[in-house]
Design a protein around this motif. Structure first.
Motif, mmCIF file in Angstrom:
data_model
loop_
_atom_site.group_PDB
_atom_site.id
_atom_site.type_symbol
_atom_site.label_atom_id
_atom_site.label_comp_id
_atom_site.label_asym_id
_atom_site.label_seq_id
_atom_site.Cartn_x
_atom_site.Cartn_y
_atom_site.Cartn_z
ATOM 1 N N LEU A 86 -8.150 -20.360 15.128
ATOM 2 C CA LEU A 86 -7.515 -19.074 14.888
ATOM 3 C C LEU A 86 -6.427 -19.277 13.853
ATOM 4 C CD1 LEU A 86 -7.069 -16.066 15.632
ATOM 5 C CD2 LEU A 86 -5.437 -16.865 17.376
ATOM 6 N N ARG A 87 -6.513 -18.540 12.734
ATOM 7 C CA ARG A 87 -5.514 -18.623 11.674
ATOM 8 C C ARG A 87 -4.738 -17.314 11.619
ATOM 9 N NH1 ARG A 87 -7.356 -19.112 5.482
ATOM 10 N NH2 ARG A 87 -7.508 -16.842 5.737
ATOM 11 N N LEU A 88 -3.404 -17.414 11.757
ATOM 12 C CA LEU A 88 -2.522 -16.252 11.729
ATOM 13 C C LEU A 88 -1.597 -16.374 10.521
ATOM 14 C CD1 LEU A 88 -1.548 -16.236 15.516
ATOM 15 C CD2 LEU A 88 -3.393 -14.946 14.410
ATOM 16 N N ARG A 89 -1.531 -15.304 9.706
ATOM 17 C CA ARG A 89 -0.713 -15.335 8.507
ATOM 18 C C ARG A 89 0.170 -14.093 8.407
ATOM 19 N NH1 ARG A 89 -4.568 -17.377 3.435
ATOM 20 N NH2 ARG A 89 -4.370 -19.613 3.875
ATOM 21 N N GLN A 90 1.394 -14.317 7.946
ATOM 22 C CA GLN A 90 2.288 -13.243 7.548
ATOM 23 C C GLN A 90 2.590 -13.445 6.076
ATOM 24 O OE1 GLN A 90 4.007 -10.426 9.245
ATOM 25 N NE2 GLN A 90 4.214 -10.047 7.053
ATOM 26 N N VAL A 91 2.349 -12.407 5.250
ATOM 27 C CA VAL A 91 2.454 -12.544 3.800
ATOM 28 C C VAL A 91 3.402 -11.490 3.248
ATOM 29 C CG1 VAL A 91 1.184 -12.568 1.613
ATOM 30 C CG2 VAL A 91 0.082 -13.397 3.719
ATOM 31 N N PHE A 92 4.267 -11.920 2.322
ATOM 32 C CA PHE A 92 5.139 -11.013 1.560
ATOM 33 C C PHE A 92 4.901 -11.294 0.077
ATOM 34 C CE2 PHE A 92 7.247 -12.162 5.503
ATOM 35 C CZ PHE A 92 7.647 -10.942 6.036
ATOM 36 N N GLY A 152 -9.333 -9.702 10.153
ATOM 37 C CA GLY A 152 -8.787 -8.369 9.965
ATOM 38 C C GLY A 152 -7.405 -8.447 9.349
ATOM 39 N N ARG A 153 -6.927 -7.300 8.878
ATOM 40 C CA ARG A 153 -5.601 -7.225 8.257
ATOM 41 C C ARG A 153 -4.842 -6.010 8.763
ATOM 42 N NH1 ARG A 153 -4.995 -8.826 1.918
ATOM 43 N NH2 ARG A 153 -5.900 -10.908 2.002
ATOM 44 N N HIS A 154 -3.516 -6.142 8.729
ATOM 45 C CA HIS A 154 -2.646 -4.991 8.937
ATOM 46 C C HIS A 154 -1.604 -4.977 7.830
ATOM 47 C CE1 HIS A 154 1.178 -3.193 10.554
ATOM 48 N NE2 HIS A 154 0.338 -2.177 10.547
ATOM 49 N N TYR A 155 -1.479 -3.828 7.138
ATOM 50 C CA TYR A 155 -0.532 -3.677 6.031
ATOM 51 C C TYR A 155 0.697 -2.884 6.484
ATOM 52 C CZ TYR A 155 -3.976 -5.284 2.606
ATOM 53 O OH TYR A 155 -4.868 -6.042 1.884
ATOM 54 N N ASN A 156 1.873 -3.480 6.301
ATOM 55 C CA ASN A 156 3.132 -2.736 6.416
ATOM 56 C C ASN A 156 3.461 -2.033 5.106
ATOM 57 O OD1 ASN A 156 3.587 -5.576 8.071
ATOM 58 N ND2 ASN A 156 4.202 -3.758 9.228
ATOM 59 N N LYS A 157 3.185 -2.734 3.991
ATOM 60 C CA LYS A 157 3.327 -2.170 2.651
ATOM 61 C C LYS A 157 2.104 -2.577 1.842
ATOM 62 C CE LYS A 157 8.399 -2.453 2.157
ATOM 63 N NZ LYS A 157 9.476 -3.022 1.312
ATOM 64 N N ILE A 204 2.903 0.297 -5.398
ATOM 65 C CA ILE A 204 2.179 -0.755 -4.680
ATOM 66 C C ILE A 204 2.585 -2.131 -5.172
ATOM 67 C CG2 ILE A 204 0.219 0.753 -4.179
ATOM 68 C CD1 ILE A 204 -1.303 -0.748 -6.428
ATOM 69 N N ALA A 205 3.774 -2.235 -5.805
ATOM 70 C CA ALA A 205 4.240 -3.526 -6.314
ATOM 71 C C ALA A 205 4.518 -4.510 -5.187
ATOM 72 C CB ALA A 205 5.493 -3.332 -7.167
ATOM 73 N N ASP A 206 5.058 -4.024 -4.072
ATOM 74 C CA ASP A 206 5.403 -4.901 -2.952
ATOM 75 C C ASP A 206 4.331 -4.813 -1.876
ATOM 76 O OD1 ASP A 206 7.705 -5.535 -4.302
ATOM 77 O OD2 ASP A 206 8.969 -4.135 -3.181
ATOM 78 N N ARG A 207 3.908 -5.966 -1.391
ATOM 79 C CA ARG A 207 2.885 -6.039 -0.346
ATOM 80 C C ARG A 207 3.439 -6.825 0.844
ATOM 81 N NH1 ARG A 207 -1.873 -5.867 -3.744
ATOM 82 N NH2 ARG A 207 -1.238 -4.552 -5.513
ATOM 83 N N THR A 208 3.261 -6.291 2.027
ATOM 84 C CA THR A 208 3.605 -6.997 3.266
ATOM 85 C C THR A 208 2.451 -6.779 4.241
ATOM 86 O OG1 THR A 208 5.961 -6.571 2.944
ATOM 87 C CG2 THR A 208 5.276 -7.268 5.128
ATOM 88 N N PHE A 209 1.844 -7.858 4.697
ATOM 89 C CA PHE A 209 0.683 -7.692 5.574
ATOM 90 C C PHE A 209 0.465 -8.940 6.417
ATOM 91 C CE2 PHE A 209 -0.668 -9.126 1.387
ATOM 92 C CZ PHE A 209 -1.523 -10.182 1.648
ATOM 93 N N GLN A 210 -0.345 -8.753 7.468
ATOM 94 C CA GLN A 210 -0.737 -9.850 8.341
ATOM 95 C C GLN A 210 -2.252 -10.051 8.231
ATOM 96 O OE1 GLN A 210 0.885 -6.981 10.150
ATOM 97 N NE2 GLN A 210 2.704 -7.805 9.128
ATOM 98 N N ARG A 211 -2.666 -11.300 8.387
ATOM 99 C CA ARG A 211 -4.081 -11.647 8.396
ATOM 100 C C ARG A 211 -4.395 -12.385 9.686
ATOM 101 N NH1 ARG A 211 -5.680 -14.118 2.537
ATOM 102 N NH2 ARG A 211 -7.713 -14.115 3.569
#
Length: 463
Positions: free
Chosen positions: A41-47, A91-96, A59-66
């Motif tokens: 299981l790979r969990l990522r938080q990306v900014f 799957g992904r979830h986008y905050n921004k 859409i310049a700033d991206r914040t999401f989880q994978r």
């Protein structure tokens, strides 16, 4: 988060694997068992800040989880036959950004991707008592350092790297040489067999691709040196689907297809002349056609590493890479084609910036000088620091519409700094933290010079 449909499929397959001995994975079996299951299981938080180098873009700033889960196993009824399979879902979830900010319809804040096999192959070893092995099916292929051959599915952003391929390997042990012949056949999306179990079809590349690779590796001609030589054929054929919109990772975005036939002839050397020094270099020449123009391109990549061999394993490296750019005054194209090397080889951040002038992960038209340092700060933890000075070879882009992103004033792309902290706490738990920062140069247009950053935290759990 994982959808109910995906969860049901995943649970069902896990039960099927355990009960039937179906196989999935890349790890090797041992002599005590013909079946080896596993999961991770790979969990990522990306900014990401300022994608496109313009902080005025919504859409310049991206914040999401994978969230990526995989089930695998290997079934080896004999030493000569090994079957592998691996089922994955991400799957992904986008905050921004928010859904209403995305310029192309179809963007989803919560995105449940396809549930499908990214490995499904069988290997035949020592065929008829000879030093020949053959691997057939969906598999991962990495040649050398992956400079030109590693990533078969660049649009899905490291979710998978598979190739649908046949690979024959002949081992000439008496002269320290192996020969590989590889045939590749890649579909632009995931609709072919083995298609997703939950019916979600996604783009993986911009065009259908076929390829053939002849790759020779020798360890005996020069002491303490690996010598590789290769000839690569790649044919690209656009799909019949109109338009350039691709959909994957929850985001529809424009990306033009390729057409044409390219040949790449290259050599690679990797040596360790002393306990302190490690050297490697690779060069390749390309010819053929690309998008109705004759192709004539060149690439080079090299690194020298000096290790202190002290208790903290301090090492320093100096690298240089050159990828030819397209001469705007020529009717031909000189832009180097990275083939199946469209992955973050030296920068996670630049993956998001290349579409300003090419496509996702498609590094070309580049001159890069790299200085770096690494230290084993703790038995479980490696820290690396890198600086890259970046230039363009030519003042040019892939399409005329992209020229608005360049200034015409300078070829200096900018300064890039990267810091990695990688840790492996046990065979079950690993992770990393990476941060990059880009100071754009005057190569980019005035509205494309805002500083950019990338930060990612990752946790890997393996069973």
């Amino acid at each position: 988060m994982m959808s109910r449909h995906a969860s049901t499929w995943l649970a069902a397959l896990a039960a099927a694997l355990v009960s039937t001995g179906a196989s999935a994975g890349t790890q090797e079996t041992d002599a005590t068992s013909s079946f080896k299951p596993g999961a991770d299981l790979r969990l990522r938080q990306v900014f990401v800040g300022n994608v496109g180098l313009n902080d005025q873009s919504p859409i310049a700033d991206r914040t999401f989880q994978r969230y990526r889960g995989r089930l695998w196993g290997i079934y080896a009824p004999t030493d000569h036959i090994v079957g592998t399979a691996r089922l994955m879902w991400e799957g992904r979830h986008y905050n921004k950004p928010e859904e209403n900010q995305w310029p192309v319809p179809g963007f989803e804040t919560w995105y449940s991707g396809g549930l499908f096999f990214d490995l499904l192959d069988v290997t035949f070893n020592d065929i008829a008592g000879s030093p020949l092995s053959v691997k057939l099916g969906r598999q991962e292929i990495i040649l050398g350092n992956g400079w030109l051959v590693l990533e078969g599915t660049p649009i899905d952003g490291s979710r998978t790297i598979y190739f649908d391929a046949a690979r024959a390997t002949y081992n000439l042990e008496s002269i320290g040489t192996t020969l590989d012949f590889i045939y590749l056949n890649q579909d632009a999306d995931t609709g072919r067999f083995p298609s997703p179990l939950n019916g979600v079809i996604e783009d993986q590349i911009e065009q259908n691709e076929t390829g053939a690779i002849l790759y020779a590796r020798n360890k005996s001609l020069v002491q303490a040196t690996d010598l590789d030589a290769y000839l690569i054929y790649k044919s690209s054929t656009p799909e019949n689907t109109p338009g350039n919109i691709r959909v994957n990772n929850g985001a529809p975005f424009p990306s033009p297809p390729d057409s044409g036939v390219a040949y790449t002839l290259g050599m690679r050397a990797e040596a360790k002349p002393t306990p302190q020094w490690a050297l490697r270099a690779e060069g390749a020449y390309q010819w053929g056609t690309r998008n109705d123009a004759d192709l004539d391109a060149f690439g080079f990549n090299a690194r020298a590493t000096y290790s202190l061999n002290d208790p903290l394993a301090n090492r320093f490296h100096l690298g240089y890479e050159f990828l030819s750019g397209n001469d705007p005054d020529s009717n031909d194209t000189q832009a180097f084609d990275p083939l199946w090397g469209r992955w973050p080889q030296w920068s996670e951040l630049m993956i998001y910036q290349w579409p300003l002038e090419s496509r996702v992960g498609e590094a070309t038209n580049l001159s890069r000088l790299n200085l770096g340092w690494g230290i084993q700060a703790h038995p479980t933890t490696l820290v690396t620091v890198d600086y890259h000075a970046l230039w363009a070879d030519e003042m040019t882009t892939r399409t005329p519409a992209q020229l608005v992103n360049l200034s015409g004033e300078s070829r200096f792309r900018g300064h890039l700094a990267a810091v990695w902290l990688k840790t492996k706490l046990s065979k079950h738990v690993a992770g990393h933290l990476v941060a990059e920062y880009l100071w754009p140069g005057d190569y980019y247009a005035e509205n494309r010079r805002d500083e950019s950053y990338f930060v990612r935290a990752e946790l890997n759990l393996t069973w």
